[in-house]
Design an enzyme around this catalytic site. Structure first.
Site, short mmCIF file in Angstrom:
data_model
loop_
_atom_site.label_atom_id
_atom_site.label_comp_id
_atom_site.label_asym_id
_atom_site.label_seq_id
_atom_site.Cartn_x
_atom_site.Cartn_y
_atom_site.Cartn_z
N GLY A 1 0.66 -1.14 -0.07
CA GLY A 1 -0.02 -0.06 0.04
C GLY A 1 0.84 1.23 -0.09
N HIS B 1 4.50 2.02 -7.73
CA HIS B 1 3.65 0.90 -7.94
C HIS B 1 2.80 1.21 -9.16
CE1 HIS B 1 4.08 1.54 -3.44
NE2 HIS B 1 4.47 0.29 -3.68
N GLY C 1 9.15 -4.34 -8.53
CA GLY C 1 10.00 -3.39 -8.95
C GLY C 1 11.50 -3.58 -8.80
N LYS D 1 13.74 -1.45 -7.86
CA LYS D 1 14.31 -0.54 -6.81
C LYS D 1 14.66 -1.83 -5.59
CE LYS D 1 12.28 1.86 -3.91
NZ LYS D 1 12.80 1.27 -2.30
N ASP D 2 13.96 -2.64 -5.40
CA ASP D 2 14.35 -3.92 -4.59
C ASP D 2 14.69 -5.07 -5.13
OD1 ASP D 2 12.81 -2.83 -1.76
OD2 ASP D 2 11.44 -2.55 -3.46
N GLN E 1 15.20 -8.08 -3.60
CA GLN E 1 13.99 -8.97 -3.30
C GLN E 1 13.37 -9.52 -4.71
OE1 GLN E 1 10.33 -7.53 -1.12
NE2 GLN E 1 9.90 -6.57 -3.25
N VAL F 1 11.43 3.78 -10.93
CA VAL F 1 10.52 5.02 -11.28
C VAL F 1 11.25 6.02 -10.36
CG1 VAL F 1 8.54 6.40 -11.36
CG2 VAL F 1 8.62 4.01 -11.99
O1 PAF Z 1 8.08 -4.69 -2.11
C1 PAF Z 1 7.01 -5.04 -1.14
O2 PAF Z 1 6.26 -3.88 -1.11
C2 PAF Z 1 7.10 -5.99 -0.29
O3 PAF Z 1 8.16 -6.62 0.12
C3 PAF Z 1 5.80 -7.20 -1.01
C4 PAF Z 1 6.60 -7.68 -2.29
C5 PAF Z 1 4.74 -6.49 -1.36
C6 PAF Z 1 5.80 -8.09 0.14
O4 PAF Z 1 5.29 -7.71 1.35
#
Ligand code: PAF
Length: 278
Positions: free
Chosen positions: A30, A36, A146, A148-149, A152, A175
């Site tokens: 959120g 996003h 994204g 940016k992470d 992840q 972005v």
């Molecule tokens: O990147 C994020 O916002 C969070 O790590 C995700 C992938 C929604 C998991 O909670």
């Protein structure tokens, strides 16, 4: 009326099972921003049905992190997702995601313990656990994340491959604001003055890019110049790393295609950013 709002995993799975067309999924916590929304727009281009999840996942925060302060504005998020023509918004609560007696974790090894994993050793376990739950509930054809992470993204790609999820992981470009600051929900924590100093992340990445173009390749020398720039902006370095974007191995020398990632603390806010060296 779009988007349809869904609170329970049961309803989400039932709806998903009635959809036979291509589904794209954008997981979020959120507090949506243009980063996003660019994922959402790409998702809309690539699939017939777009599902966005909004859930501030407690297990990816350690006890001394910002779980309680993390910005939340569900009404605004839903309004934005409506404007972007999203079909479904899944916003479960903690009871739905981690009911009493929850005991199972998904843990990717090695690449979760370097870079951000050094100072956030349990972070990625929380991310992979929640994302695997969401993938099981939604079973999308595509998931959008994204760059940016960047770590992840790699961790989730590894998990999807290792656990045979039937979902293709698609990474989307960072972005940035007009002045280069990478969009992040945590930018909201910055004061106007802190925000100016936070530009040192992107400026240091551009410095590395320019030093490389000028013929410097030694990672230590480049990291040292980046560090000076960041310290001069009165920010604290968590890490700066030059690495191979696939193996995540440290690279003693820069070469085209390598990544530089960094985490920097601006006042009390930890920000991350990265660049592909070209
Ligand atoms: O990147 C994020 O916002 C969070 O790590 C995700 C992938 C929604 C998991 O909670």
């Amino acid at each position: 009326m779009k988007p349809k709002l869904i609170k329970t995993s049961k309803e989400m799975s039932e709806i998903r099972n009635r959809i036979s067309s291509k589904i794209a999924f954008v997981p979020t916590m959120g507090s949506l921003h243009q980063g996003h929304l660019s994922l959402v727009d790409t998702a809309i281009e690539k699939a017939e049905v777009v599902i966005v999840s909004i859930y501030v996942n407690p297990t990816q925060f350690s006890i001394d992190e910002d779980l309680t302060e993390y910005p939340r504005d569900l009404d605004k998020d839903i309004k934005l997702l409506k404007e972007h023509q999203v079909d479904y918004v899944f916003f479960p609560d903690d009871e739905q995601m981690y009911p009493q007696g929850f005991k199972t974790w998904v843990d990717v090894e090695d690449i979760t313990q370097i870079l951000c994993g050094k100072t956030r050793p349990t972070h990625f376990r929380g991310v992979t656990t929640i994302v695997s739950k969401l993938l099981n509930i939604i079973n999308p054809d595509l998931i959008f994340l994204g760059e940016k992470d960047f770590q992840q993204l790699a961790v989730i790609k590894q998990m999807v491959s290792d656990l045979n999820f039937q979902t293709e992981v698609i990474g989307c470009p960072i972005v940035r604001e007009f002045d280069g600051l990478a969009l992040s929900s945590r930018n909201k924590y910055l004061t106007a003055e802190g925000r100016k100093r936070a530009l040192c992340l992107y400026k240091s990445l551009l410095l590395a890019q320019n030093l490389f173009r000028g013929g410097m390749v030694n990672s230590n020398k480049i990291i040292s110049q980046m560090s000076n720039l960041i310290v001069n902006a009165a920010c604290v370095i968590d890490y700066i790393e030059v690495f191979d974007p696939f193996s995540f191995e440290h690279l003693p020398e820069l070469s085209p295609g390598c990544r530089i990632a960094l985490a920097v603390i601006v006042d009390n806010t930890r920000l991350i950013d990265n660049i592909e060296i070209r």
